[in-house]
Design an enzyme around this catalytic site. Structure first.
Site, PDB file in Angstrom:
ATOM      1  N   ALA A  44     -12.956  -3.579   1.273  1.00  0.00           N
ATOM      2  CA  ALA A  44     -13.261  -2.546   2.276  1.00  0.00           C
ATOM      3  C   ALA A  44     -12.234  -2.603   3.405  1.00  0.00           C
ATOM      4  CB  ALA A  44     -14.668  -2.750   2.822  1.00  0.00           C
ATOM      5  N   GLU A 111     -13.862   7.898  11.439  1.00  0.00           N
ATOM      6  CA  GLU A 111     -13.586   8.363  10.074  1.00  0.00           C
ATOM      7  C   GLU A 111     -14.305   9.686   9.883  1.00  0.00           C
ATOM      8  OE1 GLU A 111     -13.672   5.312   6.950  1.00  0.00           O
ATOM      9  OE2 GLU A 111     -13.917   3.829   8.527  1.00  0.00           O
ATOM     10  N   HIS A 224     -13.768   8.983  -3.249  1.00  0.00           N
ATOM     11  CA  HIS A 224     -13.001   8.832  -1.995  1.00  0.00           C
ATOM     12  C   HIS A 224     -11.786   9.760  -2.054  1.00  0.00           C
ATOM     13  CE1 HIS A 224     -10.712   7.059   1.267  1.00  0.00           C
ATOM     14  NE2 HIS A 224     -11.762   6.317   1.587  1.00  0.00           N
ATOM     15  N   ARG A 265     -16.587  13.067   3.235  1.00  0.00           N
ATOM     16  CA  ARG A 265     -15.756  12.668   2.092  1.00  0.00           C
ATOM     17  C   ARG A 265     -15.834  13.607   0.908  1.00  0.00           C
ATOM     18  NH1 ARG A 265     -16.431   6.214   1.882  1.00  0.00           N
ATOM     19  NH2 ARG A 265     -15.076   6.037   3.672  1.00  0.00           N
ATOM     20  N   HIS A 325     -15.462   5.869  -5.748  1.00  0.00           N
ATOM     21  CA  HIS A 325     -15.459   4.861  -4.689  1.00  0.00           C
ATOM     22  C   HIS A 325     -16.797   4.144  -4.516  1.00  0.00           C
ATOM     23  CE1 HIS A 325     -14.012   2.901  -1.102  1.00  0.00           C
ATOM     24  NE2 HIS A 325     -14.946   3.443  -0.350  1.00  0.00           N
ATOM     25  N   ARG A 360     -22.378   9.299   1.151  1.00  0.00           N
ATOM     26  CA  ARG A 360     -22.427   8.293   2.218  1.00  0.00           C
ATOM     27  C   ARG A 360     -21.469   8.611   3.357  1.00  0.00           C
ATOM     28  NH1 ARG A 360     -19.314   3.979   3.085  1.00  0.00           N
ATOM     29  NH2 ARG A 360     -18.459   3.822   0.962  1.00  0.00           N
TER      30      ARG A 360
HETATM   31  C1  SIN Z   1     -12.217   3.491   3.885  1.00  0.00           C
HETATM   32  O1  SIN Z   1     -11.648   2.666   4.585  1.00  0.00           O
HETATM   33  O2  SIN Z   1     -11.845   4.643   3.756  1.00  0.00           O
HETATM   34  C2  SIN Z   1     -13.433   3.062   3.110  1.00  0.00           C
HETATM   35  C3  SIN Z   1     -14.545   2.753   4.007  1.00  0.00           C
HETATM   36  C4  SIN Z   1     -15.848   3.143   3.371  1.00  0.00           C
HETATM   37  O3  SIN Z   1     -15.951   3.177   2.152  1.00  0.00           O
HETATM   38  O4  SIN Z   1     -16.761   3.507   4.112  1.00  0.00           O
END
Ligand code: SIN
Length: 422
Positions: A44, A111, A224, A265, A325, A360
């Site tokens: 991660a 993010e 992802h 995502r 992912h 998620r």
């Molecule tokens: C990422 O760093 O993009 C993955 C983190 C995650 O899966 O929440």
């Protein structure tokens, strides 16, 4: 044969936190299929999300629900958010060095689908730093026995109650215990195009299907948006969403932006896949040059890896492709990680509380592992043991060759039942 009070299967953050938070008076055997470090938690990058303060509560809950298409279990989301700051405090207690500024203030990143910066991180290898701290602590705990290169072959269940597992390394043996925790990850290794370790390939869900243990939302899987595109790779290297969170943009082959990089995502992955289809190409690009921070300082692991492969991320566009992912669905559990089998618990990616809904929110997975791992440990700590231990020396194994087919079947059934509900 071996025996202990608790068996834990899996050595990611969920398994390790459960082990560390269980009373030290209880003997634990923790088995893991490869080395302790070979878990998806270790890979991660981005970080671990947590509530900023009480004024952030409704906003964080809404971000999690919106990303999950409101298919989340609301009580699980409330629990995740309300216990998030305590989760960070537990990690700090175990020595996790979250990144801080020169004045010692915690640094926060962002993010996709987060409306504010609330993600704690350790450089661009948050999983590694957390795991290193938890592994170091687990290794010095006299009550925790670690068995590496050891697979769980079967769950020993009688009259709806688990009493141990069959396992194998160089030999086959049974372990008997009062409680068993499945913490062995999701389905990623079953997918050709994946950011996950190949050996984490649905063993927990496969065991559950074989034993008739309830699953939930098993068709909810996450792609992802930005895995590094390479012609030949067993596992795709992740380019963390925090890279986009800090300002990187996505470009097509004409060097044009084609989506808002910070949407959830699933939305960003679909936009990339559509653009690839439209352009008839195998990948699109991520451009680091729009990031205002020093990328070598902020993302040392990612930039080093890219340089090793011949890319200069300050100058070159880097090819990316969406990849499997994360498994949102899994073994159905309550908020204390209980499955429908007495004394059997499940935590982390193998489990499904419903917290993530259909998709998620970024950086909620390490958090889920800590919050529900702690709750699982607490539930075991206060459980009364009012049953005699069963010893049954027959060793058994499920048919692992059938696991993939069984899981595919259950995914199709879950998809069908969800479509018929619409
Ligand atoms: C990422 O760093 O993009 C993955 C983190 C995650 O899966 O929440």
């Amino acid at each position: 044969m071996m025996e202990s009070d608790v068996i834990i299967i899996g050595s990611g953050v969920a398994g390790l936190i459960s082990a560390l938070e269980i009373d030290q008076s209880k003997k634990i055997i923790l088995l893991t299929k490869k080395r302790l470090e070979d878990s998806n938690s270790y890979l991660a990058q981005g970080g671990i999300s947590a509530l900023l303060d009480e004024t952030d509560r409704e906003r964080y809950i809404e971000d999690t629900l919106r990303a999950g298409h409101y298919k989340n279990t609301r009580s699980a989301v409330d629990t995740l958010v309300d216990e998030s700051r305590a989760a960070i405090a537990s990690l700090e207690k175990y020595g996790v060095p979250f990144s801080r500024d020169a004045q010692g203030n915690l640094l926060l990143t962002r993010e996709g689908a987060h409306s504010v910066n609330r993600i704690r991180y350790c450089e661009d290898q948050t999983g590694k730093f957390i795991m290193d701290a938890l592994i170091a602590e687990a290794k010095i705990r006299p009550n925790i026995k670690i068995l590496e290169d050891t697979r769980c072959n079967d769950l020993l269940i009688r009259d709806g109650k688990i009493y141990g597992v069959s396992a194998s390394n160089k030999t086959n043996f049974n372990i008997y215990a009062n409680f068993t925790i499945l913490a062995c990850g999701g389905l990623g290794g079953l997918f050709e195009n994946t950011t996950n370790f190949r050996h984490i390939c649905g063993d927990g869900v496969g065991l559950a299907i074989d034993k008739g243990i309830d699953l939930k939302d098993i068709s909810y899987i996450q792609i992802h948006p930005t895995a590094l595109y390479e012609d030949n790779s067993d596992r795709r290297f992740l380019i963390s969403e925090s890279v986009r969170g800090e300002g990187a943009v996505l470009l097509n082959h004409k060097k044009e932006r084609f989506t808002d990089e910070l949407r959830p995502r699933d939305v960003v992955s679909s936009a990339i896949l559509e653009e690839m289809k439209r352009e008839k190409v195998k990948y699109e690009f991520i451009d680091f040059s729009t990031i205002k921070l020093d990328i070598d300082e902020r993302f040392p692991n990612i930039t080093n890896h890219l340089r090793e492969l011949g890319y200069d991320p300050r100058r070159d566009l880097v090819p990316i492709v969406p990849a499997f992912h994360y498994t949102m669905g899994g073994i159905r559990v309550d908020l204390d990680a209980r499955t429908n089998i007495e004394n059997l618990y499940a935590v982390g990616e193998v489990a499904c509380t419903g917290v993530h809904g259909q998709n998620r929110l970024a950086s909620n997975s390490l958090l889920e592992s800590v919050v529900f791992g702690k709750r699982c440990a607490k539930a075991i700590n206060i459980s009364k043991i009012d049953f005699p231990r069963i010893y049954d020396l027959a060793w058994s194994s499920i048919d692992f060759d059938k696991v993939k087919k069984n899981i595919e079947e259950r995914i199709r059934e879950d998809e069908k039942s969800k479509t018929s509900q619409v």
